[in-house]
Design an enzyme around this catalytic site. Structure first.
Site, PDB file in Angstrom:
ATOM      1  N   ASP A  46      -4.256  -2.499  -1.541  1.00 30.83           N
ATOM      2  CA  ASP A  46      -4.604  -2.511  -0.111  1.00 30.83           C
ATOM      3  C   ASP A  46      -5.128  -3.908   0.206  1.00 30.83           C
ATOM      4  O   ASP A  46      -6.141  -4.342  -0.362  1.00 30.83           O
ATOM      5  CB  ASP A  46      -5.675  -1.432   0.150  1.00 30.83           C
ATOM      6  CG  ASP A  46      -6.051  -1.368   1.630  1.00 30.83           C
ATOM      7  OD1 ASP A  46      -5.748  -2.309   2.384  1.00 30.83           O
ATOM      8  OD2 ASP A  46      -6.670  -0.355   2.010  1.00 30.83           O
TER       9      ASP A  46
ATOM     10  N   TYR B  56      -1.333  -7.458  18.379  1.00 27.98           N
ATOM     11  CA  TYR B  56      -0.561  -7.813  17.186  1.00 27.98           C
ATOM     12  C   TYR B  56      -0.258  -9.317  17.187  1.00 27.98           C
ATOM     13  O   TYR B  56      -0.452 -10.017  16.174  1.00 27.98           O
ATOM     14  CB  TYR B  56       0.727  -6.980  17.178  1.00 27.98           C
ATOM     15  CG  TYR B  56       1.812  -7.477  16.258  1.00 27.98           C
ATOM     16  CD1 TYR B  56       1.673  -7.401  14.883  1.00 27.98           C
ATOM     17  CD2 TYR B  56       3.001  -8.012  16.779  1.00 27.98           C
ATOM     18  CE1 TYR B  56       2.690  -7.848  14.040  1.00 27.98           C
ATOM     19  CE2 TYR B  56       4.013  -8.455  15.943  1.00 27.98           C
ATOM     20  CZ  TYR B  56       3.855  -8.375  14.578  1.00 27.98           C
ATOM     21  OH  TYR B  56       4.851  -8.818  13.749  1.00 27.98           O
TER      22      TYR B  56
ATOM     23  N   HIS C 214       5.824 -12.971  18.526  1.00 30.19           N
ATOM     24  CA  HIS C 214       4.822 -12.416  19.447  1.00 30.19           C
ATOM     25  C   HIS C 214       3.546 -13.255  19.491  1.00 30.19           C
ATOM     26  O   HIS C 214       2.667 -12.993  20.313  1.00 30.19           O
ATOM     27  CB  HIS C 214       4.564 -10.948  19.112  1.00 30.19           C
ATOM     28  CG  HIS C 214       5.824 -10.153  19.299  1.00 30.19           C
ATOM     29  ND1 HIS C 214       6.374  -9.933  20.545  1.00 30.19           N
ATOM     30  CD2 HIS C 214       6.689  -9.623  18.406  1.00 30.19           C
ATOM     31  CE1 HIS C 214       7.514  -9.265  20.404  1.00 30.19           C
ATOM     32  NE2 HIS C 214       7.735  -9.074  19.114  1.00 30.19           N
TER      33      HIS C 214
ATOM     34  N   ILE D 250       0.851  -1.195   0.000  1.00 28.09           N
ATOM     35  CA  ILE D 250       0.000   0.000   0.000  1.00 28.09           C
ATOM     36  C   ILE D 250       0.888   1.247   0.000  1.00 28.09           C
ATOM     37  O   ILE D 250       0.455   2.338  -0.364  1.00 28.09           O
ATOM     38  CB  ILE D 250      -0.933  -0.048   1.237  1.00 28.09           C
ATOM     39  CG1 ILE D 250      -2.133   0.855   1.098  1.00 28.09           C
ATOM     40  CG2 ILE D 250      -0.175   0.263   2.516  1.00 28.09           C
ATOM     41  CD1 ILE D 250      -3.138   0.700   2.242  1.00 28.09           C
ATOM     42  N   SER D 251       2.141   1.076   0.409  1.00 30.99           N
ATOM     43  CA  SER D 251       3.114   2.180   0.437  1.00 30.99           C
ATOM     44  C   SER D 251       3.880   2.203  -0.888  1.00 30.99           C
ATOM     45  O   SER D 251       3.947   1.187  -1.589  1.00 30.99           O
ATOM     46  CB  SER D 251       4.114   1.991   1.586  1.00 30.99           C
ATOM     47  OG  SER D 251       3.431   1.956   2.804  1.00 30.99           O
TER      48      SER D 251
ATOM     49  N   GLY E 167       1.164  -6.027   6.105  1.00 28.35           N
ATOM     50  CA  GLY E 167       0.327  -5.845   7.290  1.00 28.35           C
ATOM     51  C   GLY E 167       1.035  -4.960   8.296  1.00 28.35           C
ATOM     52  O   GLY E 167       2.140  -4.467   8.039  1.00 28.35           O
TER      53      GLY E 167
HETATM   54  P1  NAI Z   1       7.242  -3.468   7.796  1.00 23.39           P
HETATM   55  O1  NAI Z   1       6.301  -2.723   8.679  1.00 23.39           O
HETATM   56  O2  NAI Z   1       8.548  -2.842   7.453  1.00 23.39           O
HETATM   57  O3  NAI Z   1       6.502  -3.856   6.431  1.00 23.39           O
HETATM   58  C1  NAI Z   1       5.141  -4.194   6.365  1.00 23.39           C
HETATM   59  C2  NAI Z   1       4.605  -3.656   5.059  1.00 23.39           C
HETATM   60  O4  NAI Z   1       3.192  -3.974   4.979  1.00 23.39           O
HETATM   61  C3  NAI Z   1       4.707  -2.114   4.951  1.00 23.39           C
HETATM   62  O5  NAI Z   1       5.471  -1.754   3.804  1.00 23.39           O
HETATM   63  C4  NAI Z   1       3.283  -1.647   4.875  1.00 23.39           C
HETATM   64  O6  NAI Z   1       3.085  -0.531   4.006  1.00 23.39           O
HETATM   65  C5  NAI Z   1       2.541  -2.886   4.356  1.00 23.39           C
HETATM   66  N1  NAI Z   1       1.127  -2.845   4.711  1.00 23.39           N
HETATM   67  C6  NAI Z   1       0.571  -2.501   5.886  1.00 23.39           C
HETATM   68  N2  NAI Z   1      -0.766  -2.491   5.789  1.00 23.39           N
HETATM   69  C7  NAI Z   1      -1.066  -2.857   4.519  1.00 23.39           C
HETATM   70  C8  NAI Z   1      -2.282  -3.016   3.801  1.00 23.39           C
HETATM   71  N3  NAI Z   1      -3.480  -2.810   4.371  1.00 23.39           N
HETATM   72  N4  NAI Z   1      -2.209  -3.377   2.510  1.00 23.39           N
HETATM   73  C9  NAI Z   1      -1.008  -3.586   1.906  1.00 23.39           C
HETATM   74  N5  NAI Z   1       0.174  -3.438   2.526  1.00 23.39           N
HETATM   75  C10 NAI Z   1       0.134  -3.083   3.829  1.00 23.39           C
HETATM   76  O7  NAI Z   1       7.473  -4.882   8.486  1.00 23.39           O
HETATM   77  P2  NAI Z   1       8.639  -5.935   8.222  1.00 23.39           P
HETATM   78  O8  NAI Z   1       9.643  -5.805   9.285  1.00 23.39           O
HETATM   79  O9  NAI Z   1       9.056  -5.896   6.813  1.00 23.39           O
HETATM   80  O10 NAI Z   1       7.850  -7.306   8.494  1.00 23.39           O
HETATM   81  C11 NAI Z   1       7.185  -7.990   7.457  1.00 23.39           C
HETATM   82  C12 NAI Z   1       6.244  -9.011   8.060  1.00 23.39           C
HETATM   83  O11 NAI Z   1       6.971  -9.893   8.898  1.00 23.39           O
HETATM   84  C13 NAI Z   1       5.155  -8.398   8.922  1.00 23.39           C
HETATM   85  O12 NAI Z   1       3.953  -9.125   8.714  1.00 23.39           O
HETATM   86  C14 NAI Z   1       5.640  -8.592  10.335  1.00 23.39           C
HETATM   87  O13 NAI Z   1       4.567  -8.713  11.247  1.00 23.39           O
HETATM   88  C15 NAI Z   1       6.429  -9.894  10.211  1.00 23.39           C
HETATM   89  N6  NAI Z   1       7.504  -9.993  11.181  1.00 23.39           N
HETATM   90  C16 NAI Z   1       8.651  -9.224  11.040  1.00 23.39           C
HETATM   91  C17 NAI Z   1       9.684  -9.344  11.961  1.00 23.39           C
HETATM   92  C18 NAI Z   1      10.969  -8.610  11.795  1.00 23.39           C
HETATM   93  O14 NAI Z   1      11.865  -8.843  12.597  1.00 23.39           O
HETATM   94  N7  NAI Z   1      11.121  -7.746  10.811  1.00 23.39           N
HETATM   95  C19 NAI Z   1       9.545 -10.239  13.129  1.00 23.39           C
HETATM   96  C20 NAI Z   1       8.320 -10.957  13.174  1.00 23.39           C
HETATM   97  C21 NAI Z   1       7.348 -10.852  12.228  1.00 23.39           C
HETATM   98  C1  15L Z   2       8.043  -8.413  15.333  1.00 21.34           C
HETATM   99  O1  15L Z   2       7.069  -9.133  15.178  1.00 21.34           O
HETATM  100  C2  15L Z   2       8.137  -7.086  14.694  1.00 21.34           C
HETATM  101  O2  15L Z   2       7.528  -7.060  13.426  1.00 21.34           O
HETATM  102  C3  15L Z   2       9.556  -6.554  14.596  1.00 21.34           C
HETATM  103  O3  15L Z   2       9.518  -5.179  14.285  1.00 21.34           O
HETATM  104  C4  15L Z   2      10.313  -6.790  15.892  1.00 21.34           C
HETATM  105  O4  15L Z   2       9.700  -6.080  16.929  1.00 21.34           O
HETATM  106  C5  15L Z   2      10.298  -8.269  16.227  1.00 21.34           C
HETATM  107  O5  15L Z   2       8.975  -8.786  16.244  1.00 21.34           O
HETATM  108  C6  15L Z   2      10.953  -8.581  17.574  1.00 21.34           C
HETATM  109  O6  15L Z   2      10.329  -9.216  18.417  1.00 21.34           O
HETATM  110  O7  15L Z   2      12.106  -8.223  17.744  1.00 21.34           O
END
Ligand code: NAI
Ligand code: 15L
Length: 264
Positions: free
Chosen positions: A49, A134, A111, A33-34, A71
């Site tokens: 979206d 979350y 989490h 969405i971004s 998400g």
């Molecule tokens: P992030 O927040 O950087 O990326 C998530 C992306 O989802 C964003 O670019 C956002 O614009 C998009 N988004 C949000 N709402 C939306 C919608 N309604 N429609 C379309 N796109 C939408 O998060 P990150 O770090 O890249 O994480 C990716 C996935 O992995 C997430 O689901 C997160 O919960 C999960 N995750 C990430 C961890 C980490 O250490 N980075 C740890 C545990 C889980």
């Molecule tokens: C997650 O689920 C989050 O998306 C990430 O931003 C970190 O907070 C990670 O867990 C964590 O537990 O370190």
């Protein structure tokens, strides 16, 4: 793999996948969405979206596999999580069923199990114990994945990702860290495995201090190559020792478990 869809492609892990999976599929379809950078060779950029079901059904046409990262990735208001994580994940599964997508990587999170204490060693059969709204949405996503496999044969690997960043950002992440390189190699293993069914596993590097035993990683033939130990001295010098009586230190979810209700 002809066409692989990555949702959340503008985010932290989306960018890591976009770079690391170049050439892995004939076409990589990137969605968020971004704003995203324009499509390069063998890429398609399709803004969407996830809470818009009709748009998600269009998005998943002619797709063989989905890396579902899109998400809200931290604690948030319920109404926002409802749209992005709950409706969004349902829409991805329903669209996958309607369009015959064979396999999904669901980005679950530590989490989902964050209220287990750090002294408990978990495996893929450990009970869900979310530490936040979350985290509850990630438990729901795992349940959705299980249901869509049992009833409709849509396969999923639900990866309870620890902390995937360039390097650990605090002492807790010495246990939960996953290197970007290990994340990419796991994505490749997930879409190369002959069969997965619905499988729950942990997304974590080969850290000495990890809390999770990861049998399903072996089932996939995936072995992490990195370890947080290379950062231990730096992290221990930068952060004071943790007080083991504090909530944030007792529970695996850290600050997510310690914080009060988001909307209070
Ligand atoms: P992030 O927040 O950087 O990326 C998530 C992306 O989802 C964003 O670019 C956002 O614009 C998009 N988004 C949000 N709402 C939306 C919608 N309604 N429609 C379309 N796109 C939408 O998060 P990150 O770090 O890249 O994480 C990716 C996935 O992995 C997430 O689901 C997160 O919960 C999960 N995750 C990430 C961890 C980490 O250490 N980075 C740890 C545990 C889980
Ligand atoms: C997650 O689920 C989050 O998306 C990430 O931003 C970190 O907070 C990670 O867990 C964590 O537990 O370190």
């Amino acid at each position: 793999m002809k066409r692989l869809l990555i949702t959340g492609a503008a985010g932290n892990l989306g960018k890591i996948c976009r770079e690391g999976l170049k050439g892995y599929a004939d076409v990589i379809r990137l969605s968020d969405i971004s704003p995203m950078n324009p499509a390069g060779p063998n890429e398609e950029v399709v803004p969407c979206d996830l809470s818009d079901r009709a748009a998600v059904i269009e998005l998943t046409k002619d797709v063989d596999g989905i890396i579902h990262l899109g998400g809200i990735s931290i604690e948030a208001a319920f109404d926002d999580l409802l749209q992005a994580n709950l409706a969004g994940t349902y829409n991805i599964y329903e669209a996958a069923r309607q369009n015959g997508v064979g396999r999904i990587m669901f980005a679950s999170s530590n989490h989902a199990i964050g209220f287990h204490e750090r002294t408990t060693r978990l495996d893929d059969t450990s009970a869900q114990r979310p530490d936040s709204l979350y985290g509850v949405t990630k438990c729901y996503g795992e349940a959705m994945a299980s249901y869509y496999y049992d009833k409709f044969d849509v396969e999923t690997v639900s990866v309870r990702i620890g902390s995937c960043f360039e390097k650990p950002l605090d002492r807790r992440m010495l246990s939960t860290w996953m290197s970007p390189g290990d994340f990419v190699s796991l994505m490749k293993a997930i879409f190369t495995a002959p069969q997965t069914g619905h499988l729950v596993m942990y997304g974590v590097s080969d850290n000495t201090a990890k809390w999770w035993s990861n049998d399903h990683a072996e089932f996939l033939g995936w072995k992490p190559k990195d370890s947080s130990e290379q950062f231990r001295a730096e992290i221990e010098a930068a952060f004071a020792p943790e007080d083991r009586h504090e909530k944030a230190t007792i529970y695996q979810g850290g600050g997510f478990a310690a914080r009060g209700h988001f909307e209070d």
